[in-house]
Design an enzyme around this catalytic site. Structure first.
Site, PDB file in Angstrom:
ATOM      1  N   LYS A  39     125.069  80.424  62.906  1.00 47.15           N
ATOM      2  CA  LYS A  39     126.350  80.534  62.198  1.00 47.15           C
ATOM      3  C   LYS A  39     126.704  81.978  61.896  1.00 47.15           C
ATOM      4  O   LYS A  39     127.878  82.361  61.860  1.00 47.15           O
ATOM      5  CB  LYS A  39     126.323  79.703  60.905  1.00 47.15           C
ATOM      6  N   TYR A  50     125.561  70.006  70.858  1.00 47.76           N
ATOM      7  CA  TYR A  50     125.755  70.908  69.711  1.00 47.76           C
ATOM      8  C   TYR A  50     125.500  72.368  70.049  1.00 47.76           C
ATOM      9  O   TYR A  50     126.339  73.241  69.834  1.00 47.76           O
ATOM     10  CB  TYR A  50     124.811  70.506  68.567  1.00 47.76           C
ATOM     11  N   HIS A  91     148.831  72.374  47.542  1.00 41.21           N
ATOM     12  CA  HIS A  91     149.629  72.901  48.637  1.00 41.21           C
ATOM     13  C   HIS A  91     149.314  74.395  48.745  1.00 41.21           C
ATOM     14  O   HIS A  91     149.258  75.065  47.725  1.00 41.21           O
ATOM     15  CB  HIS A  91     151.104  72.667  48.291  1.00 41.21           C
TER      16      HIS A  91
HETATM   17  C1  LIG Z   1     120.489  76.584  67.314  1.00 40.83           C
HETATM   18  C2  LIG Z   1     120.447  75.517  66.252  1.00 40.83           C
HETATM   19  C3  LIG Z   1     121.467  75.457  65.329  1.00 40.83           C
HETATM   20  C4  LIG Z   1     121.435  74.476  64.334  1.00 40.83           C
HETATM   21  N1  LIG Z   1     122.476  74.439  63.445  1.00 40.83           N
HETATM   22  C5  LIG Z   1     122.454  73.509  62.470  1.00 40.83           C
HETATM   23  C6  LIG Z   1     123.502  73.474  61.499  1.00 40.83           C
HETATM   24  O1  LIG Z   1     124.441  74.274  61.528  1.00 40.83           O
HETATM   25  N2  LIG Z   1     123.443  72.528  60.527  1.00 40.83           N
HETATM   26  C7  LIG Z   1     122.424  71.633  60.464  1.00 40.83           C
HETATM   27  O2  LIG Z   1     122.414  70.794  59.550  1.00 40.83           O
HETATM   28  N3  LIG Z   1     121.421  71.629  61.376  1.00 40.83           N
HETATM   29  C8  LIG Z   1     121.419  72.563  62.366  1.00 40.83           C
HETATM   30  N4  LIG Z   1     120.393  72.582  63.274  1.00 40.83           N
HETATM   31  C9  LIG Z   1     119.287  71.610  63.136  1.00 40.83           C
HETATM   32  C10 LIG Z   1     118.311  72.094  62.046  1.00 40.83           C
HETATM   33  O3  LIG Z   1     117.872  73.410  62.338  1.00 40.83           O
HETATM   34  C11 LIG Z   1     117.096  71.177  61.920  1.00 40.83           C
HETATM   35  O4  LIG Z   1     117.505  69.846  61.885  1.00 40.83           O
HETATM   36  C12 LIG Z   1     116.388  71.517  60.622  1.00 40.83           C
HETATM   37  O5  LIG Z   1     115.829  72.802  60.712  1.00 40.83           O
HETATM   38  C13 LIG Z   1     115.324  70.478  60.236  1.00 40.83           C
HETATM   39  O6  LIG Z   1     114.096  70.851  60.626  1.00 40.83           O
HETATM   40  P1  LIG Z   1     112.762  70.182  60.128  1.00 40.83           P
HETATM   41  O7  LIG Z   1     112.683  70.125  58.649  1.00 40.83           O
HETATM   42  O8  LIG Z   1     112.539  68.926  60.861  1.00 40.83           O
HETATM   43  O9  LIG Z   1     111.711  71.249  60.670  1.00 40.83           O
HETATM   44  P2  LIG Z   1     111.828  72.826  60.920  1.00 40.83           P
HETATM   45  O10 LIG Z   1     112.715  73.512  59.959  1.00 40.83           O
HETATM   46  O11 LIG Z   1     112.092  73.024  62.358  1.00 40.83           O
HETATM   47  O12 LIG Z   1     110.353  73.290  60.559  1.00 40.83           O
HETATM   48  C14 LIG Z   1     109.208  72.905  61.244  1.00 40.83           C
HETATM   49  C15 LIG Z   1     108.175  74.001  61.019  1.00 40.83           C
HETATM   50  O13 LIG Z   1     106.898  73.536  61.441  1.00 40.83           O
HETATM   51  C16 LIG Z   1     106.215  74.618  62.004  1.00 40.83           C
HETATM   52  N5  LIG Z   1     105.125  74.074  62.845  1.00 40.83           N
HETATM   53  C17 LIG Z   1     105.246  73.306  63.944  1.00 40.83           C
HETATM   54  N6  LIG Z   1     104.032  72.960  64.409  1.00 40.83           N
HETATM   55  C18 LIG Z   1     103.122  73.523  63.584  1.00 40.83           C
HETATM   56  C19 LIG Z   1     101.711  73.537  63.545  1.00 40.83           C
HETATM   57  N7  LIG Z   1     100.968  72.876  64.437  1.00 40.83           N
HETATM   58  N8  LIG Z   1     101.087  74.253  62.579  1.00 40.83           N
HETATM   59  C20 LIG Z   1     101.811  74.935  61.665  1.00 40.83           C
HETATM   60  N9  LIG Z   1     103.156  74.938  61.634  1.00 40.83           N
HETATM   61  C21 LIG Z   1     103.812  74.248  62.589  1.00 40.83           C
HETATM   62  C22 LIG Z   1     107.281  75.382  62.766  1.00 40.83           C
HETATM   63  O14 LIG Z   1     106.895  76.743  62.987  1.00 40.83           O
HETATM   64  C23 LIG Z   1     108.462  75.276  61.809  1.00 40.83           C
HETATM   65  O15 LIG Z   1     108.566  76.370  60.930  1.00 40.83           O
HETATM   66  C24 LIG Z   1     120.378  73.541  64.274  1.00 40.83           C
HETATM   67  C25 LIG Z   1     119.342  73.612  65.215  1.00 40.83           C
HETATM   68  C26 LIG Z   1     119.377  74.587  66.199  1.00 40.83           C
HETATM   69  C27 LIG Z   1     118.240  74.658  67.179  1.00 40.83           C
HETATM   70  N1  LIG Z   2     126.121  72.375  63.767  1.00 41.41           N
HETATM   71  C1  LIG Z   2     125.029  71.628  63.748  1.00 41.41           C
HETATM   72  O1  LIG Z   2     124.790  70.807  62.871  1.00 41.41           O
HETATM   73  C2  LIG Z   2     124.021  71.798  64.859  1.00 41.41           C
HETATM   74  C3  LIG Z   2     124.078  72.884  65.703  1.00 41.41           C
HETATM   75  C4  LIG Z   2     123.139  72.993  66.719  1.00 41.41           C
HETATM   76  C5  LIG Z   2     122.164  72.019  66.858  1.00 41.41           C
HETATM   77  N2  LIG Z   2     122.137  70.968  65.996  1.00 41.41           N
HETATM   78  C6  LIG Z   2     121.147  69.884  66.150  1.00 41.41           C
HETATM   79  O2  LIG Z   2     120.243  70.201  67.177  1.00 41.41           O
HETATM   80  C7  LIG Z   2     120.150  69.101  68.070  1.00 41.41           C
HETATM   81  C8  LIG Z   2     119.845  69.600  69.461  1.00 41.41           C
HETATM   82  O3  LIG Z   2     120.987  70.216  70.042  1.00 41.41           O
HETATM   83  P1  LIG Z   2     121.190  70.225  71.609  1.00 41.41           P
HETATM   84  O4  LIG Z   2     122.522  70.817  71.890  1.00 41.41           O
HETATM   85  O5  LIG Z   2     119.971  70.779  72.251  1.00 41.41           O
HETATM   86  O6  LIG Z   2     121.158  68.673  71.972  1.00 41.41           O
HETATM   87  P2  LIG Z   2     122.330  67.578  72.106  1.00 41.41           P
HETATM   88  O7  LIG Z   2     121.649  66.296  72.191  1.00 41.41           O
HETATM   89  O8  LIG Z   2     123.389  67.778  71.080  1.00 41.41           O
HETATM   90  O9  LIG Z   2     123.008  67.927  73.522  1.00 41.41           O
HETATM   91  C9  LIG Z   2     122.272  68.004  74.703  1.00 41.41           C
HETATM   92  C10 LIG Z   2     123.228  67.844  75.873  1.00 41.41           C
HETATM   93  O10 LIG Z   2     122.558  68.279  77.047  1.00 41.41           O
HETATM   94  C11 LIG Z   2     122.893  67.399  78.095  1.00 41.41           C
HETATM   95  N3  LIG Z   2     121.853  67.502  79.115  1.00 41.41           N
HETATM   96  C12 LIG Z   2     120.568  67.087  79.050  1.00 41.41           C
HETATM   97  N4  LIG Z   2     119.911  67.391  80.189  1.00 41.41           N
HETATM   98  C13 LIG Z   2     120.811  68.024  80.992  1.00 41.41           C
HETATM   99  C14 LIG Z   2     120.738  68.573  82.310  1.00 41.41           C
HETATM  100  N5  LIG Z   2     119.619  68.545  83.026  1.00 41.41           N
HETATM  101  N6  LIG Z   2     121.859  69.129  82.827  1.00 41.41           N
HETATM  102  C15 LIG Z   2     123.004  69.164  82.099  1.00 41.41           C
HETATM  103  N7  LIG Z   2     123.120  68.657  80.866  1.00 41.41           N
HETATM  104  C16 LIG Z   2     122.039  68.098  80.309  1.00 41.41           C
HETATM  105  C17 LIG Z   2     123.001  66.037  77.420  1.00 41.41           C
HETATM  106  O11 LIG Z   2     123.769  65.138  78.188  1.00 41.41           O
HETATM  107  C18 LIG Z   2     123.666  66.402  76.102  1.00 41.41           C
HETATM  108  O12 LIG Z   2     125.064  66.353  76.174  1.00 41.41           O
HETATM  109  C19 LIG Z   2     121.470  68.377  67.955  1.00 41.41           C
HETATM  110  O13 LIG Z   2     121.312  67.010  68.262  1.00 41.41           O
HETATM  111  C20 LIG Z   2     121.879  68.603  66.544  1.00 41.41           C
HETATM  112  O14 LIG Z   2     121.458  67.531  65.739  1.00 41.41           O
HETATM  113  C21 LIG Z   2     123.049  70.833  65.013  1.00 41.41           C
END
Ligand SMILES: Cc1cc2nc3c(=O)[nH]c(=O)nc-3n(C[C@H](O)[C@H](O)[C@H](O)COP(=O)(O)OP(=O)(O)OC[C@H]3O[C@@H](n4cnc5c(N)ncnc54)[C@H](O)[C@@H]3O)c2cc1C
Ligand SMILES: NC(=O)c1ccc[n+]([C@@H]2O[C@H](COP(=O)([O-])OP(=O)(O)OC[C@H]3O[C@@H](n4cnc5c(N)ncnc54)[C@H](O)[C@@H]3O)[C@@H](O)[C@H]2O)c1
Length: 470
Positions: A57, A189, A450
């Site tokens: 973000k 996403y 508004h």
């Molecule tokens: C690019 C991106 C953008 C996103 N944007 C949004 C958003 O705008 N809004 C939103 O709501 N969600 C968003 N998400 C999704 C969100 O980040 C996750 O759903 C959220 O972080 C929940 O994570 P969690 O609590 O499951 O674990 P995480 O926060 O992923 O934490 C898991 C932790 O476990 C640790 N770990 C793993 N294995 C081990 C091990 N064996 N030993 C020790 N530590 C370990 C990892 O290092 C990590 O720190 C986004 C995801 C991505 C990838």
């Molecule tokens: N703003 C947010 O809340 C936010 C932002 C980023 C990520 N996230 C979370 O992270 C999760 C993971 O995000 P993501 O974008 O990796 O997964 P996603 O499930 O949102 O999208 C993955 C997409 O990749 C496509 N795909 C899969 N294999 C493919 C291939 N071989 N060739 C072409 N297309 C292919 C699928 O059809 C799907 O549309 C999301 O489900 C979301 O919950 C949330």
């Protein structure tokens, strides 16, 4: 076994992974006087503040500034040539990530929970061995154990893809350059958010999606509108594309061969970002040693109280198969906190909103039309183009629409989707009305200030058809 057992350090609560819910649970329990340890291999506060939500973000905001500046003349503002300094974009993001890390270190210290930096692995029931990042190992036991280890990016099994060393969101959010031509694999996403951001940073962008639409979980009109929005920014989108092979190396030159209904085509670019879904971090952490079962997708199997198949072991967040959003992991924390204290909270029936941070954003809470059809729920539907929301006369943000679903036989709001300026903020008011079970005419007839975007809710709800006469 005798030797290992004698070395075990025992805690009241032991948490594997400092994820979004896990860290909150640790701080809560430690403040309440319990002996708590959290094992984290890499990110003090989990992925969200380090490599996921906040960094994305943050950079998306920089990209919006670039976009607005490029279009400044449309608003009567003169600028010179607009240039994006990616090193500075990254440095701004990096500063925020550092502040977040420092906050988390401080929060651990003040809570009294012990943060142990290292890779954790179960070696027996409720017992975790940690290979410490600083060297050495510790074996920890917990009277109760919580797993919150999250997921990582899936790399689809496409010939040549792994060898091309593709970017995932982690690398893409750390680039000090805008790729000349970024190919994004996946139109969900991450793919859609990052495609728009990099286009605005100046990259040429091609997005390849295997499905027929972007944002496949949404209704067709929503996916179609998102397609129009990204294409309007000259992002090339290839839908219905089966990726056959990848050649080259990301960062230098990439060729992606895809098969579409109109034949085979080759997309050439400089870099490739994979955004094709997630894989749970459940491999090689000894879950079988601890009696913790997985489901068929490799996520930890939990019941609606977030208990795993092993006694006194809980799971939270993405690894538990919860919807993949930070606010859901945080809610999982509240459920486990209360259930550990003898409560009876369930993950069932919770209302989960979400926002995609494109410009304009996409937000939804509750049922989509597709959900309603699939579940056989009779609904009344109304839509309102954003061009009918008066505020957009002032801002020119006319893309998108609002859509609301209410019961066919009662006045409950069942779902709301919006693509449009401030969608995530407008969503919260509808969500509040849904939680309060407010009959929709109350909101329709409310006096809304508004000239806000939320003012559009009045005209939207006024478009709902009357209930059918019985
Ligand atoms: C690019 C991106 C953008 C996103 N944007 C949004 C958003 O705008 N809004 C939103 O709501 N969600 C968003 N998400 C999704 C969100 O980040 C996750 O759903 C959220 O972080 C929940 O994570 P969690 O609590 O499951 O674990 P995480 O926060 O992923 O934490 C898991 C932790 O476990 C640790 N770990 C793993 N294995 C081990 C091990 N064996 N030993 C020790 N530590 C370990 C990892 O290092 C990590 O720190 C986004 C995801 C991505 C990838
Ligand atoms: N703003 C947010 O809340 C936010 C932002 C980023 C990520 N996230 C979370 O992270 C999760 C993971 O995000 P993501 O974008 O990796 O997964 P996603 O499930 O949102 O999208 C993955 C997409 O990749 C496509 N795909 C899969 N294999 C493919 C291939 N071989 N060739 C072409 N297309 C292919 C699928 O059809 C799907 O549309 C999301 O489900 C979301 O919950 C949330």
């Amino acid at each position: 076994m005798e030797k290992v057992m004698s070395q075990i350090e025992q805690f009241d609560k032991l948490i594997l992974g400092s994820g979004q819910g896990g860290k909150l649970l640790a701080w809560h329990l430690a403040r309440a006087g319990q002996r708590v340890a959290v094992v984290e291999r890499q990110w003090v506060g989990g992925s969200c503040p380090a490599v996921a939500c906040l960094p994305s973000k943050n950079e998306i905001w920089s990209a919006r500034v670039a976009h607005l500046t490029r279009h400044a003349a449309d608003f009567g503002v003169a600028t010179g040539d607009v240039a994006v300094d990616m090193a500075k974009v990254r440095a701004r993001k990096h500063g925020m990530v550092e502040r977040e890390a420092a906050f988390h270190v401080q929060a651990y210290a003040s809570s009294g929970a012990e943060l142990i930096m290292g890779v954790g692995r179960f070696v027996g029931p409720k017992t975790i061995e940690v290979q410490l990042n600083d060297g050495g190992a510790r074996t920890l036991g917990g009277n109760q154990v919580v797993v919150n280890v999250g997921t990582h990016a899936a790399i689809p099994d496409v010939p040549g893809l792994r060898a091309a060393n593709p970017l995932t969101h982690i690398g893409a959010l750390d680039l000090e350059r805008a790729p000349a031509h970024l190919i994004v694999l996946g139109g969900g996403y991450i793919g859609v958010e990052m495609a728009q951001a990099y286009r605005r940073f100046g990259s040429r962008v091609t997005l390849i999606e295997r499905g027929a639409r972007l944002m496949a979980r949404e209704d067709a009109d929503v996916g179609d509108e998102m397609l129009r929005i990204v294409r309007a920014e000259e992002i090339d989108v290839v839908l219905d594309a089966q990726t056959i092979r990848v050649e080259g190396h990301s960062g230098t030159q990439i060729r992606v061969v895809v098969r579409t209904p109109s034949g085979e085509e080759t997309v050439e670019g400089s870099d490739i970002l994979v955004a094709a879904g997630r894989i749970p971090n459940t491999a090689d952490i000894g879950l079988e040693q601890a009696g913790i079962e997985l489901d068929e997708r490799g996520y930890i199997r939990v019941n609606d109280r977030l208990q795993t198949s092993a006694r006194d072991v809980w799971a939270i967040g993405e690894v538990a198969g919860s919807p993949q959003f930070t606010h859901v992991s945080v809610d999982d924390f509240r459920i486990v906190r209360d259930n550990m204290a003898g409560g009876h909270r369930s993950t069932g029936e919770r209302l989960i909103p979400y926002t995609l941070f494109t410009d304009p954003p996409l937000a939804r809470v509750g049922l989509s039309e597709t959900d309603a059809r699939r579940e056989g729920i009779a609904v009344r539907v109304a839509t309102l183009p954003m061009s009918n929301v008066l505020r957009t006369e002032a801002t020119d943000e006319k893309q998108g629409f609002m859509k609301v679903l209410v019961g066919a036989d009662d006045d409950r709001i069942l779902g709301f989707t919006m693509i449009g300026s401030e969608a995530g903020e407008v969503l919260a008011s509808i969500q509040t009305a849904m939680i309060a079970q407010l009959p929709y005419p109350k909101l329709r007839d409310a006096v809304i200030s508004h000239l806000t975007v939320a003012e559009g809710l009045g005209p939207l709800l006024s478009r709902l058809p009357e209930r059918a006469a019985r």
